[in-house]
Design a protein around this motif. Structure first.
Motif, PDB file in Angstrom:
ATOM      1  N   VAL A 279       1.145  -1.288  -0.420  1.00 32.19           N
ATOM      2  CA  VAL A 279      -0.193  -0.020  -0.320  1.00 32.19           C
ATOM      3  C   VAL A 279       1.017   0.980   0.078  1.00 32.19           C
ATOM      4  CG1 VAL A 279      -1.901   1.169   1.263  1.00 32.19           C
ATOM      5  CG2 VAL A 279      -1.711  -1.902   0.838  1.00 32.19           C
ATOM      6  N   PRO A 280       1.544   2.163  -1.228  1.00 34.58           N
ATOM      7  CA  PRO A 280       2.368   2.810  -0.970  1.00 34.58           C
ATOM      8  C   PRO A 280       1.859   4.391  -1.160  1.00 34.58           C
ATOM      9  CG  PRO A 280       1.399   2.453  -3.554  1.00 34.58           C
ATOM     10  CD  PRO A 280       1.057   1.053  -3.235  1.00 34.58           C
ATOM     11  N   LEU A 281       2.694   5.433  -0.640  1.00 35.52           N
ATOM     12  CA  LEU A 281       2.175   6.571  -0.770  1.00 35.52           C
ATOM     13  C   LEU A 281       0.797   7.178  -2.356  1.00 35.52           C
ATOM     14  CD1 LEU A 281       5.305   7.902   0.049  1.00 35.52           C
ATOM     15  CD2 LEU A 281       3.251   7.926   2.202  1.00 35.52           C
ATOM     16  N   PRO A 282       0.238   7.498  -2.480  1.00 36.72           N
ATOM     17  CA  PRO A 282      -0.792   7.547  -3.171  1.00 36.72           C
ATOM     18  C   PRO A 282       0.080   8.882  -4.743  1.00 36.72           C
ATOM     19  CG  PRO A 282      -1.251   9.340  -1.158  1.00 36.72           C
ATOM     20  CD  PRO A 282      -0.645   8.195  -1.126  1.00 36.72           C
TER      21      PRO A 282
ATOM     22  N   ALA B 220      -5.116  13.042  -6.120  1.00 41.61           N
ATOM     23  CA  ALA B 220      -6.599  14.316  -6.469  1.00 41.61           C
ATOM     24  C   ALA B 220      -7.535  13.362  -5.884  1.00 41.61           C
ATOM     25  CB  ALA B 220      -6.114  14.162  -7.536  1.00 41.61           C
ATOM     26  N   GLU B 221      -7.787  12.498  -5.818  1.00 44.84           N
ATOM     27  CA  GLU B 221      -9.386  11.583  -5.566  1.00 44.84           C
ATOM     28  C   GLU B 221      -9.177  12.044  -4.213  1.00 44.84           C
ATOM     29  OE1 GLU B 221      -8.736   7.417  -7.040  1.00 44.84           O
ATOM     30  OE2 GLU B 221      -9.287   7.879  -9.111  1.00 44.84           O
ATOM     31  N   ILE B 222      -8.515  10.945  -3.217  1.00 41.99           N
ATOM     32  CA  ILE B 222      -8.309  11.952  -2.198  1.00 41.99           C
ATOM     33  C   ILE B 222      -8.745  13.038  -1.548  1.00 41.99           C
ATOM     34  CG2 ILE B 222      -7.007  11.668   0.683  1.00 41.99           C
ATOM     35  CD1 ILE B 222      -5.186   9.091  -1.235  1.00 41.99           C
TER      36      ILE B 222
ATOM     37  N   GLY C 135      -2.742   9.739   2.804  1.00 40.77           N
ATOM     38  CA  GLY C 135      -3.458   9.778   2.367  1.00 40.77           C
ATOM     39  C   GLY C 135      -4.383  10.299   3.956  1.00 40.77           C
ATOM     40  N   ALA C 136      -3.367  10.033   5.657  1.00 41.46           N
ATOM     41  CA  ALA C 136      -3.317  10.582   6.538  1.00 41.46           C
ATOM     42  C   ALA C 136      -2.974  11.832   6.232  1.00 41.46           C
ATOM     43  CB  ALA C 136      -2.574   9.905   7.507  1.00 41.46           C
TER      44      ALA C 136
END
Length: 591
Positions: free
Chosen positions: A289-292, A298-300, A328-329
């Protein structure tokens, strides 16, 4: 007769008045006597220590006995209660409660009960953004549980374990919550730290209770968060402390069959896990689960801004490019800080400047409005940041400038923010050289305006970044003609001649970059003065404002600039005293 009785009373041991005293002498008994002299203190300490050890042993034995009595009473009470419930309501009356004779108080595993949770707490795959590939892996597991015949008809088996790995804040626990919300099967969960306690054996007991409850409700999912707390590498001298891990290994793939139980685990430190735990057959899938990336960010951002009022003109694509490296956090915290700022200002919507302010606060710290700085320090900072900005605008390969500011935040007196055009998974030689040139811009600007003796120590971090980039180019990337295509991992293994050659090449690269920046800023000295003066007036300039200043346009006057606030805070000079202009004032007067 009386005389004989009186004589008998005087004999030793004949009466209480005349007791018999016995003195024992011998080499064996002499050893037990307290020694005299300097050894008496050691004798007292040794005897006290032995007494304390005896009391501690007695307390430990007593506490263990009381604990066993209490757990036995709790087990019998739980067994009696479960028998009463089963006799009145049937064996399946509990919608998810787990009662096991082997599980005492605090041993029962936690079960996710969707019907008992508020609607806002229930997550689905629609709430997971920025990690499409990781989400697809877990969606396949959920599909397997819902329709196993689709896969088993070709001989496929249910995967036994899925290990989620990645940096903190990327959404591993959120993915597990989404699986729990959409699986449609019982979902048990525990944190890795909940297994370990003071007494050896409690963790393995809880592990057995967890899998015993899961096997009764198979097919089901067991989620263990932060599994590195119990799954670390085993050493031969600490086997007695690894009973929980050994029990987990046996439960996942041991002598007994474990059909229908999928273990999902999450960790930030996959390299610390025991190899026996990560092998196929236990954790068949390791999902990163990498960094976006920029699309994921943009989606987050769109997800977190969807339930908040947003002002018109907010460029979310620019914000997604600006927040490179955010998890995401981090993005959630960024939007929350912007919303708090909007509420503090009494605004009706979140604007772009509020998000920009929140970005600076998250990245650099709170704005230090109470900092009292001299006009000389302000002008030196303005020229320093102007040098960075001008070099970034002029050098090919440099990232576009977002803004420049002289407002102190955290430990920084000012900064120039650059925004990448897109996510950079690798950079070329031109981009590396551009980063070195931009780092040199601040020091060279101070030297041109104030003189070499007036250059401040604010360039320390710039020189560190430039030196690290130069060494990376030469040692890891092989971008040097003298050393050639050579990868150096550990400099300690090199010979002294090679080390000296590396130092020579790094120094030559930095000196060459400094000369290029000096020639560039010498040609644009007038523009340097203009941008520095605009920074002193407005304290923060966006990329558009910097370009307007370079084009010769005048900016709208600021309501109260940072320099004026500092002037109000500084003590006024005494009447009749003359204040000599500094070198920066003379430089501005020359314009």
């Amino acid at each position: 007769m009386a005389e004989g009785k009186a004589a008998a009373d005087y004999e030793p041991g004949s009466s209480l008045r005349r007791p018999l005293h016995v003195v024992l002498q011998g080499p064996g008994l002499a050893r037990l006597r307290k020694p005299a002299g300097p050894f008496s203190l050691l004798w007292s300490l040794a005897s006290s220590l032995l007494l304390l050890l005896g009391l501690a042993f007695a307390w430990l034995v007593g506490s263990q006995a009381l604990q066993r009595v209490g757990s036995g009473a709790g087990d019998s009470h739980a067994a009696g209660r479960s028998s009463v419930v089963s006799g009145t309501a049937g064996a399946g009356s509990s919608a998810g409660g787990v009662s096991s004779p082997a599980a005492g108080p605090g041993i029962e595993p936690k079960e996710y009960k969707r019907e008992e949770l508020p609607e806002k707490s229930i997550k689905s795959f629609a709430d997971v953004k920025g990690c499409d590939e990781s989400k697809a892996e877990l969606q396949e597991v959920v599909e397997f549980l819902k329709d196993p015949a689709k896969f088993t008809r070709l001989g496929a088996k249910l995967p036994k374990g899925v290990l989620l790995t990645g940096p903190p804040g990327t959404g591993k626990t959120l993915l597990a919550k989404a699986v729990a919300g959409e699986a449609g099967v019982p979902f048990f969960y525990r944190a890795g730290s909940e297994f370990e306690e003071l007494y050896v054996g409690v963790g393995s007991r809880r592990m057995r209770a967890l899998f015993a409850a899961a096997k009764k409700k198979a097919p089901c999912i067991v989620f263990i968060d932060e599994i590195d707390a119990i799954g670390g590498n085993r050493k031969h001298w600490e086997n007695h402390t690894r009973k929980t891990l050994n029990q987990l290994l046996v439960e996942m793939d041991g002598f007994e069959a474990n059909e229908g139980v999928i273990v999902v685990a999450a960790t930030n430190l996959p390299e610390t896990l025991d190899p026996a735990l990560k092998r196929p057959g236990r954790f068949d899938r390791q999902v990163a689960v990498p960094l976006p990336d920029v699309k994921g960010r943009a989606e987050i951002l769109e997800y977190y801004l969807s339930d908040k009022p947003v002002a018109a003109g907010l460029d979310q694509s620019l914000l997604a490019r600006q927040t490179s490296g955010f998890s995401g956090a981090d993005l959630s915290n960024l939007i929350n800080e912007a919303a708090l700022l909007a509420a503090k200002r009494g605004a009706d919507a979140i604007s772009g400047d509020m998000i920009d302010y929140a970005y600076d606060k998250v990245l650099m710290g709170v704005e230090r409005k109470s900092a009292v700085r001299s006009l000389e320090s302000l002008r030196r900072t303005a020229y320093h940041e102007s040098g960075h900005a001008l070099v970034a605008l002029a050098v090919p390969g440099a990232s576009p400038v977002h803004k420049a500011t002289i407002v102190p935040r955290g430990h920084a007196l000012g900064m120039v923010t650059q925004v990448g055009r897109e996510d950079e998974f690798s950079i070329n030689r031109q981009q590396m050289l551009a980063r070195i040139l931009v780092s040199m811009g601040g020091t060279v600007a101070e030297e041109l305006v104030f003189g070499r003796d007036q250059v401040s120590s604010g360039a320390t971090d710039d020189l560190r970044q430039a030196t690290n980039m130069a060494r990376h180019m030469i040692m890891q990337c092989g971008l040097n003609d003298e050393l050639g295509p050579l990868y150096i991992e550990d400099e300690k293994l090199l010979s002294e001649s090679t080390k000296q050659q590396i130092d020579t090449e790094v120094r030559g690269l930095l000196i060459n970059a400094r000369s290029q920046v000096k020639a560039l800023l010498t040609e644009q000295l007038e523009q340097l003065h203009s941008v520095a003066a605009a920074l002193l007036d407005h304290e923060t300039l966006t990329a558009g404002q910097i370009k307007s200043v370079l084009a010769g346009e005048k900016l709208a006057p600021a309501l109260l600039d940072f320099a004026q606030r500092n002037k109000q805070q500084q003590p006024k000079p005494e009447e009749g005293a003359e204040v000599a202009p500094g070198p920066e004032e003379a430089a501005l007067d020359e314009q």
